[in-house]
Design a protein around this motif. Sequence first.
Motif, PDB file in Angstrom:
ATOM      1  N   ARG A  18      47.157  42.046  40.675  1.00 32.21           N
ATOM      2  CA  ARG A  18      47.247  42.228  39.226  1.00 32.21           C
ATOM      3  C   ARG A  18      46.758  44.481  38.316  1.00 32.21           C
ATOM      4  O   ARG A  18      45.654  43.941  39.234  1.00 32.21           O
ATOM      5  CB  ARG A  18      46.353  41.669  38.188  1.00 32.21           C
ATOM      6  N   CYS A  69      43.251  44.044  40.045  1.00 41.34           N
ATOM      7  CA  CYS A  69      41.784  43.660  40.718  1.00 41.34           C
ATOM      8  C   CYS A  69      42.895  42.381  41.023  1.00 41.34           C
ATOM      9  O   CYS A  69      43.883  42.151  41.345  1.00 41.34           O
ATOM     10  CB  CYS A  69      41.798  42.550  38.660  1.00 41.34           C
ATOM     11  N   GLU A  90      42.751  38.368  41.840  1.00 40.15           N
ATOM     12  CA  GLU A  90      42.352  37.223  41.399  1.00 40.15           C
ATOM     13  C   GLU A  90      42.780  35.892  41.997  1.00 40.15           C
ATOM     14  O   GLU A  90      43.513  35.551  43.116  1.00 40.15           O
ATOM     15  CB  GLU A  90      43.872  36.751  40.492  1.00 40.15           C
ATOM     16  N   THR A 143      39.490  30.517  37.426  1.00 31.85           N
ATOM     17  CA  THR A 143      40.130  31.477  37.732  1.00 31.85           C
ATOM     18  C   THR A 143      39.370  32.660  38.122  1.00 31.85           C
ATOM     19  O   THR A 143      37.954  32.921  36.974  1.00 31.85           O
ATOM     20  CB  THR A 143      41.461  31.834  36.644  1.00 31.85           C
ATOM     21  N   ARG A 172      37.646  36.554  39.311  1.00 37.27           N
ATOM     22  CA  ARG A 172      38.850  37.704  38.944  1.00 37.27           C
ATOM     23  C   ARG A 172      37.585  39.104  39.699  1.00 37.27           C
ATOM     24  O   ARG A 172      36.475  38.881  38.934  1.00 37.27           O
ATOM     25  CB  ARG A 172      39.033  39.048  37.768  1.00 37.27           C
ATOM     26  N   TRP A 202      37.255  43.496  39.818  1.00 34.52           N
ATOM     27  CA  TRP A 202      38.051  44.530  39.448  1.00 34.52           C
ATOM     28  C   TRP A 202      37.828  45.406  40.754  1.00 34.52           C
ATOM     29  O   TRP A 202      36.575  45.608  40.642  1.00 34.52           O
ATOM     30  CB  TRP A 202      37.556  44.648  37.874  1.00 34.52           C
TER      31      TRP A 202
END
Lengths: 442, 278
Positions: free
Chosen positions: A290, A307, A309, A357, A359, A361
């Motif tokens: 994303r 990121c 994910e 979920t 992530r 970054w």
Amino acid sequence: MSKPVISIRGLSKMYHIAAARKSKQTLQERVVESATRPFKRIGGLLTGNRTAAADLDQEFWALNDVSFDVGPGEVVGLIGRNGAGKSTLLKLLSRITEPTRGTATIHGRVGSLLEVGTGFHPELSGRENVYLNGSILGMRRAEVDRKFDEIVEFSEIGKFIDTPSKHYSSGMKVRLGFSVAAHLEPEVMFVDEVLAVGDAAFRKKCTEKVASIAADGTTVLLVSHNAQSVTAICDRAVWLHGGEKVEDGPATDVITRYLSESIGLAGEREFGDDVRSGGEVAKLRAIRVRNSRGDVTNTVDVREAFCVEADIEVFKPGCGLVLKLDMNTSDNMGAFSSIDTNNPTWSNEAWSVGHHTVRMWVPGNFLQLDTYPVGAALWQWSPEREVQFASKDLVCVHVTDSGEGPTSMAGFTTGSFPGPIRPVMEWEMESGGRILTAQDGS
Amino acid sequence: MASSSEDVIEIKPNTGWASLALSELWTYREVAFFLAWRDVKVRYKQTVFGFAWAVFQPLITMAIFSVIFGRVAKLPSDGVPYPLFVFAGLVPWLFFANCVNKASNSLVGGGAILKQVYFCRLAMPVSSIASSLLDFALAFGVLLVLMAYFGVVPTANIIWLPFLIVLAIFASLSVSLVLSALNVQFRDVKHAIPFVVQIWMYVTPVVYPMSVVDKPWLETLLALNPMAGVVEGFRWALLGVDTAPGPTIMISVAVTLTLTVVGVFYFRRMERNFADVV
């Protein structure tokens, strides 16, 4: 462009290959077939039908209708996946084999460097092999005499030159072989993959040698799987795929497109129940990239944070899990890996059953302009350790430069901007007792 | 430098019978020379006896044949001592046999080179034959020693010897060209060659003189074998046996020339695919 040195028109090469045997054959059919086969082959031999004689019945076009010109002094890289026809093209141009269709015209003395150390004999000394190899590659004896010292010096063989080459290490053989070939002084040179020989220091020396040959005005056609060496040496690249020319243009442009297409990964990948992407404890449900606005994509700007994910489903209660993400560069070197245990609140605690979920970054102004395939590994970390899932090349990120806003290049737009990463650094300048600080590019 | 930028190479498919362009062999003569030189250098490396092996092979064969065919079978020898008789036949015969053995495998054995670099492919069988000439010269020296030992003085016919050697070279070359090219695609050749060469020796007057063949039609048939003329010619030129093999040699020359032309054409036709099938 002045008169081309190499002019290729509709060049094609077909091979006959053996077709797969029919699987549903009765024993009787097989016996009959194996009994009649030799006679068919002899029949083919007598009638001059060599493909029948060799028992080959399927056509395969290794190169199909390829045309392009190469001007004097141009350095052209041939890129493409294995089996794309790059080596076939070089073999046709160096007359090792004949085309099935099409023509090529080459003006000038040709040197081809398809494999180093061709014809080296283990019982002969290095010195003797230099002469033998030189003559096979097309050098006159007087020429080898003249360049002999240079060849030995470049190869770093030194005092072992009179030792039988069977006592050489594989690196020594390769260095000597490259050294002979590199001193050919042809007007047109074909180079196939030989830049990948020897240790790192010698590879660098080889690449520099080819670059200097090219700089001397020799026309070079180079095959390499290493995109970086093509970009470093070549002005122009021709991309072959399945025996056909896909693209022809400035090296950096063609290679960028080649890499993104050959990696061929999307920005998102989902795993249904029918795909094994986990074990008894947990399963990777999806992985995606994303951008900073939250859109799923596989292309991000170099200034922008993004990121990776991962959706993870946990089936078994009471287990601690760890996710590791690996970012590789387009030529398959590790860029970096990261593990979510960096966050202490997750590391040793059991994950609840259900969907999670995660992530990671990645900051902006950090990665280089390249295509990064992303791999993932999911482990059960407690109570016992067990791999749930691990795979390379799941999704990818193309890092591009839109040219809008400051970057580390700071408006410095000419030439290449090398290096595996491209961060923005803090700079300062002290002058007249005052310290001025700035981030580069701002 | 060998050539200038005036060189133009045209690459296009050739169909049908290729042009011979034998001048190409001349262009690549140094490759042929270095390949032959390599063969010679390497052949007796790491052996105790070295080049003596080139002499042992015919000498030991002579000893065996003298016992079996001379003593036991009592084959005639045109009035010459049987060992000398058989050795004079073995010298050209073994040259031929070695050439055929080595040259036929030259392309397959040098397959890696064929796939990596272009040069006139004829250089490979030609270099094998050139390197066999050294063994021939050594064996020939031994023949001269044996002649001195048996007190045989060569006659004036010896002036024909160079011609006979050239004939032997071309006979070897023609057979080798066909077999080496055939061997690239059909490795059957490699397995067949030892037998073919062995049988070939018995249809060549090596262990027996042509004079034992009493039927003229059979003699003509045997003369179709180019080595028959060479072997008979050797004895006539060196040992002074009185049967001048005139007609035999004429037939041998005609057959050798025909075979050489066929061999070169066949080789040239096949060579464009060597790299693909070797």
